[in-house]
Design an enzyme around this catalytic site. Structure first.
Site, PDB file in Angstrom:
ATOM      1  N   HIS A 186     -67.934 -43.202 115.540  1.00  0.00           N
ATOM      2  CA  HIS A 186     -68.445 -44.393 116.227  1.00  0.00           C
ATOM      3  C   HIS A 186     -67.440 -44.803 117.291  1.00  0.00           C
ATOM      4  O   HIS A 186     -66.240 -44.859 117.022  1.00  0.00           O
ATOM      5  CB  HIS A 186     -68.688 -45.540 115.258  1.00  0.00           C
ATOM      6  N   GLY A 195     -73.078 -50.866 116.411  1.00  0.00           N
ATOM      7  CA  GLY A 195     -74.328 -50.685 117.130  1.00  0.00           C
ATOM      8  C   GLY A 195     -74.152 -50.108 118.512  1.00  0.00           C
ATOM      9  O   GLY A 195     -73.181 -49.400 118.787  1.00  0.00           O
ATOM     10  N   LEU A 221     -75.908 -49.254 109.249  1.00  0.00           N
ATOM     11  CA  LEU A 221     -75.404 -48.679 110.492  1.00  0.00           C
ATOM     12  C   LEU A 221     -73.919 -48.997 110.696  1.00  0.00           C
ATOM     13  O   LEU A 221     -73.518 -50.155 110.697  1.00  0.00           O
ATOM     14  CB  LEU A 221     -76.221 -49.221 111.673  1.00  0.00           C
ATOM     15  N   ASP A 222     -73.124 -47.964 110.904  1.00  0.00           N
ATOM     16  CA  ASP A 222     -71.702 -48.111 111.210  1.00  0.00           C
ATOM     17  C   ASP A 222     -70.926 -48.847 110.117  1.00  0.00           C
ATOM     18  O   ASP A 222     -69.917 -49.484 110.389  1.00  0.00           O
ATOM     19  CB  ASP A 222     -71.508 -48.807 112.571  1.00  0.00           C
ATOM     20  N   GLU A 223     -71.419 -48.743 108.873  1.00  0.00           N
ATOM     21  CA  GLU A 223     -70.692 -49.383 107.780  1.00  0.00           C
ATOM     22  C   GLU A 223     -70.271 -48.382 106.711  1.00  0.00           C
ATOM     23  O   GLU A 223     -69.825 -48.771 105.634  1.00  0.00           O
ATOM     24  CB  GLU A 223     -71.533 -50.499 107.164  1.00  0.00           C
TER      25      GLU A 223
END
Lengths: 278, 278, 278, 278
Positions: A186, A195, A221-223
């Site tokens: 990311h 995001g 998302l992105d966690e």
């Protein structure tokens, strides 16, 4: 031939003693031992690199010990290349870096397929004649695309999926299929700027450093569990474009480290976090 | 004696030419010139360090030019020490660092008062016999405390307030009073982990780097314009306590840089962001 | 189309005023101005990026001004790609990085030839069908090899030579031919560990950080003007091999920065040192 | 109460097994284990942190095992403060940092005396009323000065001497007396710029990074075993003065890390190099 033993189990006294004894009695020479005792989860994690002529005996004995200590464990050959599938969109800096490392730098991965929703990076696949699969995500919906992608990954016996700046969100099915076997890069210093368009967000906020984060994918998302992060100074002089450019360098660096750690069996999951024996 | 001229104005061609001409005709020798043209706000920012025997003439001429170009500007003596008030709670690493730098390292600030809601850091005030004001925030409410604090700051002619790990939230009145004249150190890499206990948050999330951010205070908590940030690698081995300890070092480093930049008139506000000529 | 003006001259008051005036009167819009006044050499260095429809006029006027101020100067088109020849031996990490950046990352160089005393990196040249010249340094002596190399470089109109881990020492003739036009990456943190096998030297000394240095070549080995350096932490766990591996990453990073600075006309020579407007 | 066991011995299989077994049979709970097998010296180094109610038994058993394995070893109480004497000249940034850390940051040292050949740092000694001994190195010769210094150190039962920017060269006798018990901070990135005025040397050479190195003293100036190093970017804009200022920050950071490692028994000598379990 170096073997790497990785295991974790509920923590209590004597684990190290029992494991090292077992190895000692099978004439193992230990070259690297790292362990971590997590005082929150009360789990004990360890990675042991060793050489031994009695690897079959060791595995047999370990099966017994693992039951006694309620262990999860794996033996792997440290020099074996793991089969990797790389998904990309338009940006190829991570892909280029990973290909080079697998060819010339001893990174123990074999890139068996490259999949993209764009065609511009096809030339990079030519160095090794790696199959390059173009998936038209405008033509197919998300589910259809993933079916094609998953087919390709499975048919090539992929062991690790790398989302090397693949700008599509994976479905829960895909996430589940590739749990702990899919690393995403990311392009922000998580948890900042989750995001879309993180460099635009960073520009708007006026931060003085930007970063990148490599993590296993999860349904949020992105966690997912973070494996590696990197950051660098920027200044008011940086435009969104120069942030993107500087960020690209950080991303490639961070992703290649995360992939190296994974391929060398240095990463353990510990709930929503990782343990990385660097 | 070095003078520093700082100004900003709507951007158009010829600004640099006009300013450098004005200085040239007044026999100014320029030792440092930095400028920035912001393509979003269409503002032009500049910092010019110079020596000249005709400083009064320069100021007179600049008054005229500033009207023509619709400028905001300031002349300052670069070596003049600015009067600083420092607010702390229990953690003194930033305070200790700032005191040392003002005494021995040429940081052009004079610490004229130290204010705390705890007593444990009083010994640090003794080196220079700086007044140390204890404000009992358990006894007084937020408004009353700030009245006492503001009285002290005003009576000492403070020009810059430093919240050097002061663990109270300032009221909108205080924020307004000290707009662009109050620097806070937040112990996270903003915008990650705003608010209380950022190191606990970082620990829970399992990040692989932690950081600190120095910013001017604003009414939105931890959202003021960022002046400086720093970050460092951590690992799964770090406990919350060791994160706090490593973080303290980053905080002191980041805050002292931000204060140095401010004291040397290197910082400009540009909306919610800063321009820092380092 | 952005132009970049670079100049230096004996320092005195009024230079900036005269230059910016000249540009202003030719309706130039300045987007980036950086200058440096060296108090030791008493030289003034400046880099001005601008756009203007009157570039011919500017050049004509500047010719006059440059005589008055005893200037050395250059005008360049900022987006023009400069022709680059890259020399390598066995290690291709820098070459791979530079090729990718020139293809996909906007680095304004065109790699017009790759020359090597080994054959293993030929596959990298295939992406763009760049000519790859193998020079057998076992068969030819130093002088003969350089003749072949220089022929190739000249015939391809090379403007910048990059020694991207080329493990041969260049003759004084070559050094003179390519003065300020040949960048070498040395795999140590100069002036530490000059000469051969710096990572072995670093290992023996037991340093805790290693680095790399990009510099213009000179006749004293590894003593040319340094453009960029980088360093990273290591530990007792690192073998010579892992130092080499970590070092390779630093080298690629440092060299690509130095080449970018050179290609964007950001580097000035100042005696045995450089000025780099980053 | 946490105990730390540190040992090294000729490497062979079974060492870890035997040591962890011994601890296990004495009901020790291990919280941190690190070891290193040096393939050059064929020595095995280890640091084990544990808690146990049978510490006397453990020590008794270990005496036996240490003979069998030809070990050098030590048991230490991890929280015990070690007595430290600090020598300084005019620059106090390292001294100030160490004093603060010992008072407020949990660094397990007790500063029992400060010795200087200048008087300007005396105010720093007042916070804790630490004895400050001024030694007039203009009046006394090197030998006489060291006699006074050594007297002070011995009378205060100093266990670790810190040369925190003490600008005198110690005699071979002193070096021998305090072998592995005297840490110096050298203000350069060793082996670059040994000896006097390293920042001046760095300025002349035109390097793009500067650094600092903490090492045990040895009879060859600035060639003792390195414990920790740090480095930072600089630019052509830096004067010698600003290099000194930036360098001071690096020095304080590097020295405090080295002292922390030493005080926590994390450092082993391995010939002319160190092993540091960070």
């Amino acid at each position: 031939m170096e073997q790497v033993l990785t295991f974790y189990c509920p923590d209590k006294i004597g684990i190290q003693a029992k494991v090292t004894n077992l190895l000692f009695h099978n004439e193992a020479f230990l070259t690297d031992v790292e362990s971590f005792s997590d005082s929150k989860s009360h789990l004990f994690f360890s990675r042991v690199v060793f050489t031994s002529n009695k690897i079959l005996n060791i595995k047999k004995d370990f099966k017994v010990l693992s039951k006694e200590l309620n262990m999860q464990y794996e033996f792997n050959n440290l020099s074996k290349k793991i089969k990797v599938g790389i998904l990309v969109s338009k940006e190829g800096h991570c892909l280029n870096d990973l290909i080079y490392r697998s060819n010339y730098r001893g990174l123990n991965i074999e890139v068996v397929c490259i999949i993209s929703n764009h065609k511009n990076l096809r030339p990079l696949s030519k160095i090794n004649k790696t199959p390059f699969l173009y998936v038209d995500t405008d033509k197919y919906n998300n589910k259809e695309s993933e079916l094609i992608i998953n087919n390709e990954l499975k048919s090539k016996n992929v062991e690790l999926v790398i989302l090397a700046r693949y700008m599509q969100i994976m479905t829960p099915t895909f996430v589940k299929d590739w749990q702990n076997k899919c690393i995403n890069i990311h392009h922000s210093f998580l948890p900042s700027f989750k995001g879309a368009k993180p460099y635009h967000q960073a520009f708007e906020r006026g931060v003085k450093m930007i970063g990148a984060s490599a993590h296993y994918i999860s349904n949020k998302l992105d966690e997912g569990p973070i494996i590696e992060q990197g950051a660098e100074e920027i200044s008011h002089k940086d435009s969104v474009d120069s942030l993107i450019s500087k960020g690209n360098d950080i991303e490639a660096r961070v992703l290649s480290k995360a992939v190296t750690y994974h391929a060398q069996h240095r990463v353990f999951l510990n709930g929503a976090k990782t343990i990385v024996f660097r």
